[in-house]
Every structure is written in structure tokens, then in C-alpha cells.
Design an enzyme around this catalytic site. Structure first.
Site, PDB file in Angstrom:
ATOM      1  N   PRO A   1     -28.201   6.589  20.101  1.00 14.24           N
ATOM      2  CA  PRO A   1     -27.286   7.556  19.472  1.00 14.24           C
ATOM      3  C   PRO A   1     -26.753   7.149  18.108  1.00 14.24           C
ATOM      4  O   PRO A   1     -26.156   7.963  17.421  1.00 14.24           O
ATOM      5  CB  PRO A   1     -26.136   7.629  20.477  1.00 14.24           C
ATOM      6  CG  PRO A   1     -26.116   6.296  21.141  1.00 14.24           C
ATOM      7  CD  PRO A   1     -27.548   5.834  21.185  1.00 14.24           C
TER       8      PRO A   1
ATOM      9  N   GLY B   1     -27.591   1.590  14.231  1.00 14.79           N
ATOM     10  CA  GLY B   1     -27.967   0.260  14.679  1.00 14.79           C
ATOM     11  C   GLY B   1     -26.810  -0.400  15.381  1.00 14.79           C
ATOM     12  O   GLY B   1     -25.666   0.029  15.250  1.00 14.79           O
TER      13      GLY B   1
ATOM     14  N   GLU C   1     -25.394  -4.393  16.249  1.00 12.71           N
ATOM     15  CA  GLU C   1     -25.592  -5.775  15.836  1.00 12.71           C
ATOM     16  C   GLU C   1     -25.602  -6.755  16.996  1.00 12.71           C
ATOM     17  O   GLU C   1     -24.952  -7.799  16.942  1.00 12.71           O
ATOM     18  CB  GLU C   1     -24.498  -6.147  14.835  1.00 12.71           C
ATOM     19  CG  GLU C   1     -23.051  -6.121  15.369  1.00 12.71           C
ATOM     20  CD  GLU C   1     -22.351  -4.778  15.266  1.00 12.71           C
ATOM     21  OE1 GLU C   1     -23.039  -3.739  15.189  1.00 12.71           O
ATOM     22  OE2 GLU C   1     -21.114  -4.758  15.263  1.00 12.71           O
TER      23      GLU C   1
ATOM     24  N   HIS D   1     -27.337  -4.048   7.040  1.00  8.37           N
ATOM     25  CA  HIS D   1     -26.009  -3.860   7.639  1.00  8.37           C
ATOM     26  C   HIS D   1     -25.890  -4.656   8.953  1.00  8.37           C
ATOM     27  O   HIS D   1     -24.950  -5.429   9.135  1.00  8.37           O
ATOM     28  CB  HIS D   1     -25.770  -2.365   7.879  1.00  8.37           C
ATOM     29  CG  HIS D   1     -24.426  -2.068   8.466  1.00  8.37           C
ATOM     30  ND1 HIS D   1     -23.342  -1.741   7.690  1.00  8.37           N
ATOM     31  CD2 HIS D   1     -23.984  -2.086   9.746  1.00  8.37           C
ATOM     32  CE1 HIS D   1     -22.290  -1.563   8.471  1.00  8.37           C
ATOM     33  NE2 HIS D   1     -22.657  -1.760   9.727  1.00  8.37           N
ATOM     34  N   GLU D   2     -26.854  -4.451   9.839  1.00 14.46           N
ATOM     35  CA  GLU D   2     -26.770  -5.126  11.148  1.00 14.46           C
ATOM     36  C   GLU D   2     -26.865  -6.636  10.985  1.00 14.46           C
ATOM     37  O   GLU D   2     -26.184  -7.390  11.667  1.00 14.46           O
ATOM     38  CB  GLU D   2     -27.871  -4.616  12.096  1.00 14.46           C
ATOM     39  CG  GLU D   2     -27.899  -3.107  12.306  1.00 14.46           C
ATOM     40  CD  GLU D   2     -26.542  -2.487  12.578  1.00 14.46           C
ATOM     41  OE1 GLU D   2     -25.673  -3.146  13.173  1.00 14.46           O
ATOM     42  OE2 GLU D   2     -26.327  -1.326  12.167  1.00 14.46           O
TER      43      GLU D   2
ATOM     44  N   HIS E   1     -23.640  -8.243   9.977  1.00 13.89           N
ATOM     45  CA  HIS E   1     -22.706  -8.425  11.098  1.00 13.89           C
ATOM     46  C   HIS E   1     -22.854  -9.809  11.740  1.00 13.89           C
ATOM     47  O   HIS E   1     -21.946 -10.240  12.463  1.00 13.89           O
ATOM     48  CB  HIS E   1     -22.965  -7.372  12.174  1.00 13.89           C
ATOM     49  CG  HIS E   1     -22.184  -6.103  12.000  1.00 13.89           C
ATOM     50  ND1 HIS E   1     -20.815  -6.089  11.887  1.00 13.89           N
ATOM     51  CD2 HIS E   1     -22.575  -4.802  11.943  1.00 13.89           C
ATOM     52  CE1 HIS E   1     -20.406  -4.826  11.766  1.00 13.89           C
ATOM     53  NE2 HIS E   1     -21.450  -4.032  11.787  1.00 13.89           N
TER      54      HIS E   1
ATOM     55  N   GLU F   1     -16.241  -3.712   9.972  1.00 15.14           N
ATOM     56  CA  GLU F   1     -17.146  -2.784   9.286  1.00 15.14           C
ATOM     57  C   GLU F   1     -16.985  -2.762   7.761  1.00 15.14           C
ATOM     58  O   GLU F   1     -17.971  -2.589   7.048  1.00 15.14           O
ATOM     59  CB  GLU F   1     -16.985  -1.375   9.861  1.00 15.14           C
ATOM     60  CG  GLU F   1     -17.400  -1.261  11.327  1.00 15.14           C
ATOM     61  CD  GLU F   1     -18.842  -1.664  11.593  1.00 15.14           C
ATOM     62  OE1 GLU F   1     -19.647  -1.775  10.640  1.00 15.14           O
ATOM     63  OE2 GLU F   1     -19.178  -1.893  12.778  1.00 15.14           O
TER      64      GLU F   1
ATOM     65  N   ASP G   1     -13.322   4.890  19.960  1.00 10.48           N
ATOM     66  CA  ASP G   1     -14.345   5.549  19.153  1.00 10.48           C
ATOM     67  C   ASP G   1     -13.740   6.579  18.190  1.00 10.48           C
ATOM     68  O   ASP G   1     -14.405   7.008  17.246  1.00 10.48           O
ATOM     69  CB  ASP G   1     -15.404   6.214  20.041  1.00 10.48           C
ATOM     70  CG  ASP G   1     -16.451   5.199  20.493  1.00 10.48           C
ATOM     71  OD1 ASP G   1     -16.298   4.005  20.165  1.00 10.48           O
ATOM     72  OD2 ASP G   1     -17.419   5.592  21.163  1.00 10.48           O
TER      73      ASP G   1
ATOM     74  N   TYR H   1     -15.427   1.662   7.215  1.00  8.11           N
ATOM     75  CA  TYR H   1     -16.651   1.276   6.499  1.00  8.11           C
ATOM     76  C   TYR H   1     -16.462   1.379   4.983  1.00  8.11           C
ATOM     77  O   TYR H   1     -16.658   0.420   4.253  1.00  8.11           O
ATOM     78  CB  TYR H   1     -17.813   2.210   6.884  1.00  8.11           C
ATOM     79  CG  TYR H   1     -18.297   2.088   8.301  1.00  8.11           C
ATOM     80  CD1 TYR H   1     -19.431   1.343   8.610  1.00  8.11           C
ATOM     81  CD2 TYR H   1     -17.642   2.740   9.338  1.00  8.11           C
ATOM     82  CE1 TYR H   1     -19.900   1.245   9.908  1.00  8.11           C
ATOM     83  CE2 TYR H   1     -18.098   2.643  10.647  1.00  8.11           C
ATOM     84  CZ  TYR H   1     -19.226   1.907  10.932  1.00  8.11           C
ATOM     85  OH  TYR H   1     -19.683   1.805  12.219  1.00  8.11           O
TER      86      TYR H   1
ATOM     87  N   ARG I   1     -29.940  10.491  17.054  1.00 11.12           N
ATOM     88  CA  ARG I   1     -28.853   9.827  16.331  1.00 11.12           C
ATOM     89  C   ARG I   1     -27.758  10.832  16.002  1.00 11.12           C
ATOM     90  O   ARG I   1     -27.994  11.841  15.337  1.00 11.12           O
ATOM     91  CB  ARG I   1     -29.447   9.218  15.064  1.00 11.12           C
ATOM     92  CG  ARG I   1     -28.602   8.190  14.409  1.00 11.12           C
ATOM     93  CD  ARG I   1     -29.400   7.521  13.302  1.00 11.12           C
ATOM     94  NE  ARG I   1     -28.534   6.848  12.360  1.00 11.12           N
ATOM     95  CZ  ARG I   1     -28.926   6.386  11.184  1.00 11.12           C
ATOM     96  NH1 ARG I   1     -30.197   6.523  10.817  1.00 11.12           N
ATOM     97  NH2 ARG I   1     -28.087   5.787  10.388  1.00 11.12           N
TER      98      ARG I   1
HETATM   99 ZN   LIG Z   1     -21.495  -1.955  11.444  1.00 12.73          ZN
END
Ligand SMILES: [Zn+2]
Length: 631
Positions: free
Chosen positions: A289, A292, A294, A318-319, A322, A341, A400, A408, A581
Site C-alpha cells: 500500500p 517503501g 525501511e 529514501h528507504e 532511514h 521522516e 497514521d 516529510y 499504492r
Molecule cells: Zn520514510
């Protein structure tokens, strides 16, 4: 984690309040970072006052009955003389519990909405081992069980987990808060012929016993627990990086991720050694969903980055980032999510700049800024100005809800401002030490600000005034001193778009050298609805309908819905059947639901493909499509 929920559909206030646990300031903490300044309001566990050291997990994965069962055995030290150990669970069936080998009477509280049920286990001062026999329930939010037709290869079932933010508790009883770390060993039994992978030292091929052993020797929080089971193949990139994917996707995935080894080298040059051994990437089936996740040693990523031209692999940057920000230095609570983030977004852009050059990274900064502006406007319109602070207040809400662009993009722009203000060399030196000194520890916003002051600002009042920390961390919206990237490449794009809108023939537009990011800017800034004729001209010249680049496809289909450009419908149907996604699904279904002419189409498509989507995606899409109230 990368990225993103459409914010307008997230803002469900649960209205419940959680009584705070009995946190004694004399308690010894297992965070390794000294005392936490706040209780984690999203965990019911008292794992912050009992030293939970290690997990031995022994589970069986039943792909037919969609069930995980087995035992979770916790090694602990009860230095604070607690009478009970409390673990987080969500929809778990608890069969029995032993403490130091003796069966004990446990108590499972009634479920509190998204927080789940606290599992109370009586312990004594000398209790060092607690073992829970359990099985997962039908509502396990972390688990996606795919039937064969929902996978890429369509032959075998598949299972994967998504534990962030508080879903680990739905597949193992655990102290499920980012401030509580433990090491683990696992024994995982799967059907014959399948491979199992975890956020740990991993096998690279199927074995005959169908039993796999895992070890994670670095302490991690529960949200980084991960498991994937399927007909999975492995291909190496270099001696410490590689790719896992379904057998039918492995070659494409390996080609797309060619640069991952070099990416790890670049990241190390910036902020010090990679501390986790191998870095592998698991490209999941379409139902994943998010972009990515990490998971340490094994990033989980969406197949939507497999564009065939390596244009979308900055998601891996990005991952990978992390591995420092988040996995090494971890936000203490989900209210401090920007520490995970914002730092990672900043670090991702720096890796991208090293590998692709400044003007390329500038485009990604600018697209992020545009997302930030949109998101702030959405939140303001929903009277949620406080959700645009970096320091969040998610009391009584699902963590969430904090998964917006704010942590971010506002977070990374804040760090960019500090970089510009103190100079890049000084800031890099600071960050490298920050990661070193706080490795495997937990960080609150408040502790970070003290660290920043001590290690970088050093009582420079002019500098502090110039940056205005309060406006960023404890203030709404986008502060006036927010830095903007150079617009060099986008200015050229703007000029080509203007020419198109003034009827310049499409073949005369100078688009030959454009990357995905230029195309995204070109399309994003088009007027709200183009005419069918304009859509057709663009499509004939650039073949947007049916493009394999999911970022461009999604934007194009949203434009097609707005314009009533029905030529794109069949390919949009395919897109919605094969992409899971949320970043793509939510705005596209949302756009269809806005216009009475396309709501019927949205309902038909959603009912057809809902089963392909992850339970978390179903939750948010149900609100958009099924619970939609006509305007
Ligand atoms: Zn992230």
C-alpha cells in the site's frame, strides 16, 4: 516510510482518550537514551519500565488458512519490581502464557479501537522469560495475504507485513512503541517450496526443510519487525546489496535497482558507515500500500518504481537513508515523527544530489515544496492548523493521522534552512556526529532541540533568531523563511507548457531531455481541465495513456477524468487493477468521486479491484468511494 496518504481522507478523530500508564520517574528505561520526556500514548505496554531485551519468535505461516501461529518468548529484567508485564496485541488469540517456565493466568483487556488489547502477564522480580502462545486474527492490520491472482506471477499465494506505525501488535504480542527496542531470533516454518524473509540476516534461496532461521543482532523497535513469504527469487547487485522479488519480476527488478550498491557508498560518504550488514531490497507484489518501508537490512518497496528506465529509484534512496534516520536514531513517539521522516527526506535529497547532480535534486525539492503547500492548504481548510506543526499532538488518534506531507516536507525544509544558515560543511559535520552519538537510541523533539543548540548553534542568538525554531516546530503552516530550490529546469518546463497552451504544435516543444520530474511538473501545472482536443494532442505525441511510469500515469488519469477523456479509460482500468499504492489510488478514486459523471465508474472499478488492495488501503478507500456523500 515513503509515503503518503491523501490527507483529506485521514482526518478521522476517534475521540477516545487513553489513560496514561503509571510511569514512575525513577524507573530505569530500556531506551538507552536516558529518560523519555513523554509517555508513548500509542502503546499500552509497560515495556518502557521493564527492560525487555530480546525476542525469540517461533511461528508457522499457514498461507491456505491465512494464519500465523506460534510462540513469542521475551527475555526481560524486572529491575523496577513490576507486578506485571503488559504487551500490546491487536486481534490476537492468546492460547497460554508462561513466566519462567510456569503457566500463569494472563488477562486480555477489551479492545480499544486502533490501539488493540493490553495483555497483562503477572511477573516477579526474578522473572527473566515470558512466553506467549498465540495466533493471528482475521483483522490483522499488518498482514496482507495475497491469493495467487493478486500476485505478479499469479501462481502462488504470498504474505507480507507492514508493521509501521502500530501494526506489529497484530502479528505478535510485543511492546509496540518506537521507543522500546529489542534484538530478535526467529524460526519461521512455511509451506514447502516457499522462501521466508525478515528484517534480519536472510537466506538467499529456498531450502528443503521449509524452516528458516533469522537473527537480528541490533536492537530495533517493533515497527521494524517484518516478514515476507512467497515464491521469491534473489539476485545479487554487489557483495553487500541485492534484490528479492517474485520469480517473474526478478530480472526487471534487478535491472532497475542496478545503482543501489553505489547508493549505499554515497550515503556512507555523507553520514558515516552503514551499520546493518547487508542492504537488500524486496520488490513486493502490487498490493503493497505504500512506496517503501525501511525494514532493517531488507527494504520493502512497491513495484511501481519499476518504470523500465531507472527514473523512480530515488525512493530507494529514501528507504536507505532511514538506515541512519529512523532505524539508528528513532523518533521516541509518533508525535516526533518528523525526526524520522524530515531527516530522511533531507538525507534522500542529498544522496540524490550526489548521484544525479544539483539541478536534478532541486526538482525533487521543488515538487516536495508544492506538495507541502497543497497539504497545508488542505489541513487549514479542515481546521487542523495544529497538524501543520512539526511536533504533532496525536492524542486519542490513530498515529497514521500524522502521515501527511508535514513531517516529510516541512521537516526537510527546516533542516535545509539550517544547512543554508550554518553552511553545508558545518551542518554535515553536525549530522554525522548526531547519528554516531545517538545510534540505537531514541530521540524526542525536545531532546533534539537541546542537542541542536548545544552542538551547533552554541548560543549564537542572531542565528537562532534567523532560523526561528519555534515557528517551524511549534507553529502552523510554512514559515516565511522557508528555503526554495533553484528553479532552473522547471522554468524551462513552464515555458514549454505556456507554448503548448498557446497552441504551439506539440512536436515543436523542447522535451527531448526531460526526466520524470520535468514531466510531472509539466502536467501538474496544467489548467484544471484541458479540452479533449488538448488531451488528445498530448497523448498522441507523448503516449501518456498506458505509460509504465506510475507517477506520470496517475497524474495523467486524474487529468483524463477531469477532462472526460474516455480514450484513457481502458488503460486506467488496468492501472487500478495492478497498482495497490495508496498514494496513487486515493487521489484518482477521489477525483472520480468528485464528478457525478464518473462516480458510477469509480464504484464499479472499486468493487472490482477492492480485493487486490491492502487492508490499510481498503480502510482509506472505503471512506472515499463507499462512504462518499453526494455533494
Ligand atoms: Zn520514510
Amino acid at each position: 516510510m515513503k509515503k503518503l496518504l491523501a490527507i483529506s481522507f485521514l482526518l478521522i478523530l476517534s475521540g477516545i482518550s487513553i489513560s496514561s500508564c503509571h510511569f514512575n520517574s525513577k524507573d530505569k528505561k530500556n531506551t538507552g537514551a536516558g529518560l523519555l520526556t513523554q509517555k508513548d500514548i500509542h502503546s499500552l505496554s509497560n515495556g518502557d519500565s521493564i527492560s525487555i531485551k530480546h525476542l525469540d519468535l517461533d511461528i508457522k505461516v499457514d498461507l491456505v488458512n491465512k494464519l500465523i501461529s506460534g510462540q513469542a518468548s521475551w527475555t526481560m529484567e524486572n529491575d523496577n519490581h513490576k507486578k506485571e508485564l503488559v504487551l500490546d496485541t491487536y486481534d490476537l488469540g492468546i492460547d497460554s502464557v508462561k513466566a519462567n517456565g510456569q503457566k500463569v493466568a494472563f488477562k486480555l483487556d477489551p479492545q480499544i479501537k486502533f490501539l488493540g488489547s493490553a495483555l497483562h502477564i503477572p511477573v516477579k522480580d526474578n522473572t527473566t522469560k515470558v512466553t506467549v502462545w498465540y495466533k493471528t486474527g482475521k483483522d490483522a492490520r499488518a498482514l496482507q495475504w495475497l491469493d495467487p491472482e493478486q500476485t505478479h506471477d499469479k501462481v502462488h499465494p504470498f504474505l507480507f507485513t507492514q508493521s509501521e506505525s502500530i501494526y506489529a501488535r497484530s502479528w505478535l504480542p510485543c511492546p509496540d512503541g518506537p521507543g522500546m527496542r529489542f534484538t530478535y531470533d526467529a524460526r519461521v516454518s512455511v509451506p514447502s517450496g516457499f522462501l521466508a524473509l525478515m528484517s534480519a540476516v536472510n537466506p538467499q534461496s529456498v531450502n528443503d526443510s521449509a524452516i528458516y532461521h533469522f537473527n537480528m543482532e541490533q536492537p530495533i523497535p517493533a515497527y521494524l519487525m517484518a516478514l515476507a513469504v512467497g515464491d521469491i527469487a534473489f539476485k545479487s547487485i554487489d557483495d553487500r546489496t541485492g534484490v528479492y522479488a517474485e520469480r517473474g519480476m526478478i530480472d526487471k527488478a534487478r535491472w532497475e535497482l542496478e545503482d543501489v550498491g553505489r547508493m549505499v557508498d554515497n550515503a556512507e560518504q555523507l553520514y558515516g558507515p552503514y551499520r546493518w550488514g547487508r542492504y537488500d531490497v524486496m520488490v513486493l507484489p502490487p498490493g503493497f500500500p505504500i512506496g517503501g518501508m525501511e525494514n532493517p537490512r531488507l527494504t520493502f518497496c512497491t513495484p511501481t518504481i519499476i518504470a523500465g528506465d531507472r527514473s523512480l529509484v530515488n525512493l530507494i534512496a529514501h528507504e536507505l537513508a532511514h538506515s541512519w534516520s529512523g532505524n539508528l536514531v528513532t523518533n521516541a513517539t509518533w508525535n516526533d515523527f518528523w525526526l524520522n521522516e524530515g531527516f530522511t527526506n533531507y538525507f534522500e535529497h542529498r544522496i540524490t544530489e550526489q548521484m544525479m547532480g544539483k539541478s536534478y535534486a532541486d526538482m525533487i525539492w521543488e515538487l516536495g515544496y508544492e506538495d507541502l503547500v497543497d497539504n497545508v492548504n488542505d489541513l487549514n481548510a479542515a481546521h487542523l492548523e495544529k497538524d501543520t506543526w512539526l511536533k504533532l499532538d496525536l492524542k486519542g488518534r490513530d498515529p497514521d493521522d500524522g502521515l501527511t506531507d508535514i513531517p516529510y516536507e516541512k521537516g526537510s525544509h527546516f533542516l535545509k534552512l539550517i544547512e543554508i544558515s550554518v553552511g553545508r560543511d558545518r551542518f554535515d559535520h553536525f549530522l554525522k556526529h548526531y547519528f554516531e552519538e545517538n545510534a540505537f537510541k531514541t530521540m524526542t523533539t525536545e531532546k533534539f532541540l537541546v542537542y541542536l543548540d548545544t552542538a551547533l548553534f552554541k548560543d549564537d542568538s542572531d542565528l537562532k533568531k534567523k532560523i526561528n525554531i519555534n515557528a517551524w516546530v511549534y507553529g502552523p503552516g510554512i514559515p516565511a523563511n522557508c528555503p526554495r530550490a533553484d528553479q532552473e529546469r522547471f522554468v524551462k518546463v513552464d515555458s514549454e507548457r505556456d507554448k503548448f497552451l498557446l497552441d504551439t504544435p506539440v512536436e515543436k516543444l523542447a522535451t527531448v531531455e526531460w526526466t520524470t520530474h520535468e514531466w510531472l511538473h509539466f502536467l501538474r501545472k496544467m489548467p484544471p481541465a484541458l479540452s479533449i482536443n488538448q488531451m488528445k494532442k498530448l497523448d498522441d505525441a507523448f503516449n501518456f495513456t498506458g505509460t509504465g511510469n506510475c507517477e506520470i500515469a496517475d497524474l495523467w488519469y486524474i487529468m483524463a477524468v477531469r477532462a472526460g477523456y474516455s480514450h484513457a479509460w481502458p488503460k486506467m482500468d488496468e492501472f487500478l487493477s495492478s497498482v495497490g499504492r495508496r498514494k496513487f489510488l486515493e487521489p484518482l478514486y477521489g477525483q472520480m468521486m468528485k464528478d457525478p459523471k464518473t462516480t458510477e465508474m469509480a464504484l464499479t472499478l472499486y468493487n472490482k479491484y477492492r480485493k487486490n488492495y491492502h487492508p490499510l488501503a481498503q480502510e482509506s478507500l472505503d471512506k472515499i468511494v463507499l462512504n462518499h456523500k453526494p455533494q
